[in-house]
Write a protein that holds these residues in place. Structure first.
Motif, PDB file in Angstrom:
ATOM      1  N   THR B 153       0.861  -1.170   0.000  1.00 27.05           N
ATOM      2  CA  THR B 153       0.000   0.000   0.000  1.00 27.05           C
ATOM      3  C   THR B 153       0.902   1.226   0.000  1.00 27.05           C
ATOM      4  O   THR B 153       1.995   1.190   0.548  1.00 27.05           O
ATOM      5  CB  THR B 153      -0.854   0.000   1.274  1.00 27.05           C
ATOM      6  N   SER B 291      -5.671  -2.745   0.151  1.00 25.07           N
ATOM      7  CA  SER B 291      -6.241  -3.671  -0.838  1.00 25.07           C
ATOM      8  C   SER B 291      -5.485  -4.982  -0.828  1.00 25.07           C
ATOM      9  O   SER B 291      -4.685  -5.278  -1.713  1.00 25.07           O
ATOM     10  CB  SER B 291      -6.165  -3.070  -2.231  1.00 25.07           C
ATOM     11  N   LYS B 294      -5.704  -7.320  -3.909  1.00 23.15           N
ATOM     12  CA  LYS B 294      -4.942  -6.815  -5.056  1.00 23.15           C
ATOM     13  C   LYS B 294      -3.460  -7.073  -4.876  1.00 23.15           C
ATOM     14  O   LYS B 294      -2.764  -7.483  -5.798  1.00 23.15           O
ATOM     15  CB  LYS B 294      -5.171  -5.306  -5.225  1.00 23.15           C
ATOM     16  N   TYR B 315      -0.290   0.470  -4.014  1.00 28.44           N
ATOM     17  CA  TYR B 315      -1.733   0.629  -4.124  1.00 28.44           C
ATOM     18  C   TYR B 315      -2.214   1.704  -3.161  1.00 28.44           C
ATOM     19  O   TYR B 315      -1.698   1.807  -2.041  1.00 28.44           O
ATOM     20  CB  TYR B 315      -2.439  -0.686  -3.799  1.00 28.44           C
ATOM     21  N   GLN B 318      -7.539   3.268   1.460  1.00 29.27           N
ATOM     22  CA  GLN B 318      -8.880   3.845   1.373  1.00 29.27           C
ATOM     23  C   GLN B 318      -9.350   4.183   2.785  1.00 29.27           C
ATOM     24  O   GLN B 318      -9.274   3.361   3.699  1.00 29.27           O
ATOM     25  CB  GLN B 318      -9.798   2.793   0.747  1.00 29.27           C
TER      26      GLN B 318
END
Lengths: 333, 333
Positions: B153, B291, B294, B315, B318
């Motif tokens: 991330t 994620s 992912k 990534y 969120q």
DNA sequence: CTGAAAGCGCTAACAA
DNA sequence: TTGTTAGCGCTTTCAG
């Protein structure tokens, strides 16, 4: 990648000699030994695991199949299995079944294809499962699996501990959040709780009113059951609820909080498993601890003995008293 | 165990033919095919994985090394890695390092000895680690590992989200519970949080007073830091605390509860990771979600491409807004 | 004490 | 289309 042949050539010896030093066979003269070791280093030689396995026909991996590694209980189990395996020079292959018997079958097959030393399984299909067509030893953990030997906590006896605890605290209106009836483990815990109640009933001179609700092991189910348990008036609802899992217990705790029911003041909650979670919530949850590391070690041992004597093993659970359980409301401390 | 030879004999064909039907080579006459299949069934024949691996020299296992599978973030990662691997016909070998660089080295070695397709590692030693002496592709997940490509991330950017969220809610006295400075990931989250504060400072016209405390990622550390953060008078202590992990956030939540500080009424808490735990506590914790699936898929892909192009992947995180964050005390909702 | 050589079970040419 | 055969890399007799 360099092979044993390369090493032999470089060291000016035969492959047999190289193999001997690799096997720490002490029958190699220091001079050659040194040469070989030098060659090994220079070529960064690593013996090929597949070739070795093929030749020795002695696998050194064990398979571990769990419904969901994300479940704290299973991840703890995985950790201890891995440690127990590592202590014996074994590696562990991990597979999730997502609680799907179909998928479970598949996972077992692919694991079997790797011809492991054995397979450890926490089954999702439990007693519906059929015995497998293989000589590879299989042992069930925490639950049963077909007719294979199983290593687990004595769920019955452990649940009795919870029952006794509640009666000792003076609770009379008691709820029990059971697990899915399709699983042996849920049934055992439930029947154990009931028989524990019966036994302790005399000792503490209480005839409990028991209300059983059934759901899944998870958190959501706990919340749901909690709403049913606690929906009635204060005079009706249970003053204590025991559960088949910590997750359920935590779910009920949440519901209690939503309904502004004080725990443990107005409601006692007891979980099962002693997952790390149980000690993280407020109040910390009284629960039944399973001896995960003992089970893991026993399982590895069972596999290594090729499961010759296919005996079940049961470990006692342990009552861990924490903040979520207290005396029945109205009783002096 | 039956070998391919046994099957060939029983079916009255050559081993080559058997091998062909096993490989689903369609150049086998139906008649023979049927015979072979019957023989396979009768002998319960299972191809020997080691022999096949030796011959084809194409491994189909990947190693996964994590500090501690018991950590919810890692167990989720393991689950998704396993799923991504299974989708490609790969199996995963699990190893724990217990956050010990020494042990980590050892685990890597034994994994390497199995010559896997590749190794996925969430390192405990991070940048102190040296590159390995092997051709087997290695990719780091969540954190960096030596010079290997890493998939993670974007910790910096994600932490900015948290910072922005706090300023948007009007908070001015802000605490940040950072992770261990020895880890890249903790440093990134911390610096990201700080730069996020700076950026959002203009937008919301707030000049925050920031107090940084550092500890481990775990729950206990959160409790400890919480006691320091919240030990001062109401006028002094932060009205919002962001953390480097959900566990820290939950620890702080506990402390707040002990001190009778209302969350989110008097104190806003923001976590990081979005572990299942975050949604289980009361109030549910606002956090940054990574994620995981992912990352898991990207990692498996990277391994399968033999890591030819060793590029890092990042990534975005969120922001998941839940009950633990609210407007600064005194501000109208 | 060391080297030579025979496989472990399988796949993939190469022949037939 | 099928059978034969040469190894994959290693361990382990068996001689020497």
């Amino acid at each position: 990648m360099a092979t044993i042949k390369d090493v032999a050539t470089l060291a000016g010896v035969s492959v047999g000699t190289v193999s001997r030093v690799l096997a720490k066979n002490d029958t190699v003269k220091p001079k050659l030994l040194a040469k070989v070791e030098a060659a090994v280093k220079e070529l960064r030689y690593k013996p090929n695991a597949a070739a070795r396995a093929l030749r020795k026909n002695k696998p050194d991996i064990v398979g571990l199949i769990v419904p969901d590694i994300t479940n704290p209980f299973f991840s703890q189990l995985a950790k201890h299995v891995e440690m127990a395996a590592a202590a014996k020079g074994l590696s562990v292959m991990l597979a999730n079944t997502h609680d799907d018997p179909q998928y479970e079958k598949q996972q077992i097959e692919t694991l079997l294809d790797r011809s492991p030393l054995g397979i450890l399984i926490v089954s999702a299909s439990e007693d519906q499962a059929e015995n497998l067509d293989t000589d590879i030893p299989i042992v069930a953990i925490d639950r049963t699996y077909a007719d294979y030997p199983s290593i687990a906590t004595d769920h019955e006896e452990s649940a009795e501990l919870a029952a006794r605890h509640l009666l000792e605290l003076g609770h009379k209106r008691i709820g029990y959040a059971a697990g899915p009836q399709g699983t042996q483990v849920a049934r055992s815990r439930e029947s154990g709780f009931l028989s524990g109640l019966k036994k302790a009933s005399k000792e503490f001179n209480i005839v409990p009113e028991i209300n059983i609700l059934r759901g899944a092991f998870d958190f959501e189910s706990g919340e749901e059951l909690g709403r049913i348990f606690l929906g009635g008036s204060e005079a009706d609802r249970p003053t204590a609820i025991a559960t088949a899992s910590d997750q359920q217990a935590i779910g009920i705790l949440r519901t209690a909080r939503d309904l502004r029911i004080d725990v443990p003041g107005a409601l006692t909650i007891v979980g099962f498993d002693d997952t790390p979670l149980a000690a993280l919530v407020t109040p910390r949850i009284t629960t039944i601890k399973q001896s995960i590391s003992k089970m893991a070690n026993a399982a590895i041992d069972a596999i290594m003995q090729s499961g010759d004597k296919a005996t079940d093993i049961r470990y006692p659970g342990q009552l861990i008293i924490r903040g979520s359980s207290g005396p029945v409301p109205g009783r002096q401390k």
